[in-house]
Design a protein around this motif. Structure first.
Motif, PDB file in Angstrom:
ATOM      1  N   LEU A  83       0.820  -1.208   0.000  1.00  0.00           N
ATOM      2  CA  LEU A  83       0.000   0.000   0.000  1.00  0.00           C
ATOM      3  C   LEU A  83       0.857   1.262   0.000  1.00  0.00           C
ATOM      4  O   LEU A  83       0.462   2.280  -0.574  1.00  0.00           O
ATOM      5  CB  LEU A  83      -0.925   0.000   1.216  1.00  0.00           C
ATOM      6  CG  LEU A  83      -2.076  -1.006   1.200  1.00  0.00           C
ATOM      7  CD1 LEU A  83      -2.839  -0.959   2.511  1.00  0.00           C
ATOM      8  CD2 LEU A  83      -3.018  -0.738   0.034  1.00  0.00           C
ATOM      9  N   THR A  84       2.021   1.206   0.636  1.00  0.00           N
ATOM     10  CA  THR A  84       2.881   2.386   0.679  1.00  0.00           C
ATOM     11  C   THR A  84       3.348   2.793  -0.707  1.00  0.00           C
ATOM     12  O   THR A  84       3.569   3.984  -0.970  1.00  0.00           O
ATOM     13  CB  THR A  84       4.093   2.104   1.590  1.00  0.00           C
ATOM     14  OG1 THR A  84       3.629   1.696   2.872  1.00  0.00           O
ATOM     15  CG2 THR A  84       4.957   3.326   1.755  1.00  0.00           C
ATOM     16  N   PHE A  85       3.494   1.824  -1.611  1.00  0.00           N
ATOM     17  CA  PHE A  85       3.934   2.145  -2.968  1.00  0.00           C
ATOM     18  C   PHE A  85       2.966   3.090  -3.672  1.00  0.00           C
ATOM     19  O   PHE A  85       3.381   3.924  -4.478  1.00  0.00           O
ATOM     20  CB  PHE A  85       4.087   0.855  -3.777  1.00  0.00           C
ATOM     21  CG  PHE A  85       4.426   1.082  -5.223  1.00  0.00           C
ATOM     22  CD1 PHE A  85       5.714   1.421  -5.599  1.00  0.00           C
ATOM     23  CD2 PHE A  85       3.457   0.962  -6.210  1.00  0.00           C
ATOM     24  CE1 PHE A  85       6.034   1.636  -6.929  1.00  0.00           C
ATOM     25  CE2 PHE A  85       3.775   1.178  -7.542  1.00  0.00           C
ATOM     26  CZ  PHE A  85       5.062   1.503  -7.905  1.00  0.00           C
ATOM     27  N   PHE A  86       1.678   2.956  -3.363  1.00  0.00           N
ATOM     28  CA  PHE A  86       0.670   3.777  -4.027  1.00  0.00           C
ATOM     29  C   PHE A  86       0.315   5.032  -3.232  1.00  0.00           C
ATOM     30  O   PHE A  86      -0.561   5.782  -3.655  1.00  0.00           O
ATOM     31  CB  PHE A  86      -0.598   2.957  -4.255  1.00  0.00           C
ATOM     32  CG  PHE A  86      -0.360   1.705  -5.048  1.00  0.00           C
ATOM     33  CD1 PHE A  86      -0.113   1.761  -6.396  1.00  0.00           C
ATOM     34  CD2 PHE A  86      -0.360   0.469  -4.426  1.00  0.00           C
ATOM     35  CE1 PHE A  86       0.116   0.617  -7.128  1.00  0.00           C
ATOM     36  CE2 PHE A  86      -0.138  -0.683  -5.149  1.00  0.00           C
ATOM     37  CZ  PHE A  86       0.104  -0.615  -6.508  1.00  0.00           C
ATOM     38  N   CYS A  87       0.973   5.251  -2.111  1.00  0.00           N
ATOM     39  CA  CYS A  87       0.640   6.402  -1.262  1.00  0.00           C
ATOM     40  C   CYS A  87       1.757   7.426  -1.157  1.00  0.00           C
ATOM     41  O   CYS A  87       1.539   8.490  -0.560  1.00  0.00           O
ATOM     42  CB  CYS A  87       0.272   5.923   0.158  1.00  0.00           C
ATOM     43  SG  CYS A  87      -1.148   4.832   0.230  1.00  0.00           S
TER      44      CYS A  87
END
Length: 563
Positions: free
Chosen positions: A458-462
């Motif tokens: 999820l961090t990759f997209f945030c």
């Protein structure tokens, strides 16, 4: 022989200048930079050596060696020598051995009259011998002036010098022999030998540290005298009797002969191993042209499942990746294995767990350890590590959500593999027991690993786009760690908040809550895998192109990965 030594010296000098950023440039300016570097290094070494000599003379004037210095010499030298040999064993890394077989500048060395013996001498033997010489000079600068201040010390000085020189030479030979033995992969997974060493070393360290842990785990803690006595007893018990015998003045000749025999045997083993690798490479068939090679898929077809495909690509990256990329995760895994084995060794040595901590502390420990590992897990398992491969996967006929779910599963498995040994060993040390307690601990560990895997994806997209480098490492934005920590904290609420459930049915109620959360996460991943996620939901943000890296051409017969 002179020409051989000059070639090895030239190769070592070039490597040293490259490390000091003195290789580029010619003319008077480059010569001045090199003279300045030699002057700075020489002046610093002379100042440090002079300070150590002054320290030794001061000790000789304030506390001259007494009449029993000969008997105490064995006790004083045992711990430094054991630590020195341990450092040499741990310094023999498979990555360094592979760099000697396939150096990164092989295209440059191929045009020069440099053999593998030159390479091993310049990049392994000389640096190891230099470190040993520095340590030996530093120790001798303090010990020799101190022992020379008294008659008994002067009689014990030959014994100390023999042991110092012998330990330094045999330690260097041991490191060279171990590195030469690792030049050829003897197991399918190159990380397994060091993991096995970490298990054994952690267990031994835990058993040795059990008396200290038991003393410090008391209500009032140990006194200063009790702690000093424990340390002295442990060091005395660990020192073999033969070490004390070898420190007698009449055994100096036999001691020197023993050190010389061990050093020569290790050096001979290293030389034979290097020659064996040269003969193996010379006898190997030359690489066939691409048109005549058999397709790699015929040997082992690639799986069609997204989970198996992402898992295999990640496994290949772990085995063949650049040491700067995969080395951090491998070191964390070995550290976790060492710490977990140490916890079990403490429990075995103490006869049972030393603490009875509440499960809230155990669950918090699981979350903290998972947060420590996510930064290195991203380098191997994250979407950031896939580079252009991620765009190729998303263009496949399968639903786009299947690849995201596969990345979550692989990242969670990596977190579990890295943190599992330490978490389970710490749970034993902290008093987790019983069917309900262990069921609760295992479910909490699985929930934390899955939460960490979800947070890394999820961090990759945030966060903003990460940057890639030629060695394979990825640098994320500063907000990535904060975002990842917040996501892990939110996703692990069932683990931390559920620990407050009390009463006789509290552990089982927490188990039901964790099982329900894991089942819900499994269902969510299955639903995501069946969903064709659009480009709007998952924006395509490729990494910045890495700088070109000069390396030798690869002749692997397996399908190319991101490397």
């Amino acid at each position: 022989m002179t020409r051989w030594l000059r070639t090895a010296y030239a190769l070592w000098l070039a490597d040293t200048r490259r490390r000091l950023n003195l290789l580029a440039g010619t003319g008077p300016s480059a010569a001045r930079r090199r003279r300045a570097a030699r002057l700075v290094v020489g002046a610093g070494a002379a100042a440090a050596l002079g300070a150590l000599v002054v320290l030794g003379r001061t000790l000789g004037a304030l506390a001259p060696p007494g009449a029993d210095v000969g008997a105490d010499l064995a006790a004083w030298t045992w711990s430094p020598v054991a630590l020195w040999f341990l450092c040499q064993v741990l310094g023999a890394e498979p990555a360094k051995a592979r760099a000697l077989v396939a150096p990164p500048d092989a295209d440059v060395l191929r045009a020069l009259p440099v053999t593998r013996a030159h390479l091993v001498t310049a990049r392994l033997v000389v640096p190891a011998a230099g470190v040993a010489a520095v340590v030996l000079c530093a120790g001798a600068a303090v010990a020799v002036p101190w022992l020379a201040a008294g008659a008994e010390g002067r009689r014990a000085l030959p014994v100390l010098l023999v042991h110092a020189l012998g330990a330094a030479a045999s330690g260097v030979a041991l490191r060279v022999a171990l590195t030469a033995a690792l030049m050829v992969r003897v197991v399918r997974v190159p990380h397994l030998p060091r993991v096995a060493v970490a298990v054994v070393a952690g267990g031994i360290a835990g058993v040795v540290a059990a008396p200290f842990a038991r003393a410090f785990a008391g209500d009032d803690g140990p006194s200063q005298e009790h702690a000093a006595r424990l340390i002295g007893d442990a060091l005395t018990a660990a020192r073999p009797h033969a070490w004390s015998v070898l420190h007698r003045p009449d055994a100096v000749a036999w001691t020197a002969a023993g050190y010389a025999a061990v050093t020569l045997a290790l050096a001979a083993c290293a030389a034979l191993r290097v020659r064996a690798t040269v003969r193996r490479d010379a006898a190997a068939d030359p690489p066939r042209p691409a048109a005549t090679r058999a397709p790699a898929a015929a040997a082992r077809p690639w799986p069609s499942s997204p989970y198996a495909l992402v898992g295999r690509v990640t496994w290949l990256r772990l085995l063949r990746g650049h040491p700067q990329t995969v080395g951090g995760l491998a070191r964390l895994q070995r550290a976790g294995v060492f710490a977990g084995a140490g916890c079990l060794g403490v429990v075995a040595g103490a006869g049972g767990p030393l603490w009875e901590l509440p499960f809230a502390a155990v669950g918090g420990l699981f979350v903290a350890v998972a947060l420590v590992t996510t930064g290195e897990v991203v380098q191997v398992c994250g979407i950031e590590a896939d580079r252009e491969c991620w765009a190729a996967l998303r263009q496949s006929p399968r639903p786009g959500g299947a690849w995201v779910a596969a990345k979550v599963a692989v990242s969670a498995a990596a977190v579990a593999a890295v943190t599992g040994p330490f978490c389970l060993g710490a749970a034993v040390l902290c008093g987790v027991g019983g069917v309900a307690g262990w069921t609760r601990a295992l479910l909490a560990f699985a929930a934390v690993a899955l939460a960490a895997g979800c947070a890394t994806v999820l961090t990759f997209f945030c966060v903003p786009r990460p940057e890639g480098f030629a060695d394979g490492r990825v640098t994320r934005a500063p907000a990535a760690d904060v975002t990842e920590g917040v996501l892990v904290a939110l996703l692990t609420v069932p683990v931390t908040a559920g620990s407050a459930l009390s009463g006789p049915a509290g552990p089982w109620a927490h188990c039901l809550l964790l099982a329900a959360c894991l089942a819900g996460a499994y269902g969510a991943l299955r639903a995501l895998a069946r969903r064709d996620v659009t480009a709007t939901a998952l924006p395509h943000r490729p990494l910045a192109a890495p700088a070109p890296q000069m390396s030798a051409p690869s002749h692997h017969h397996t399908p190319r990965t991101h490397q």
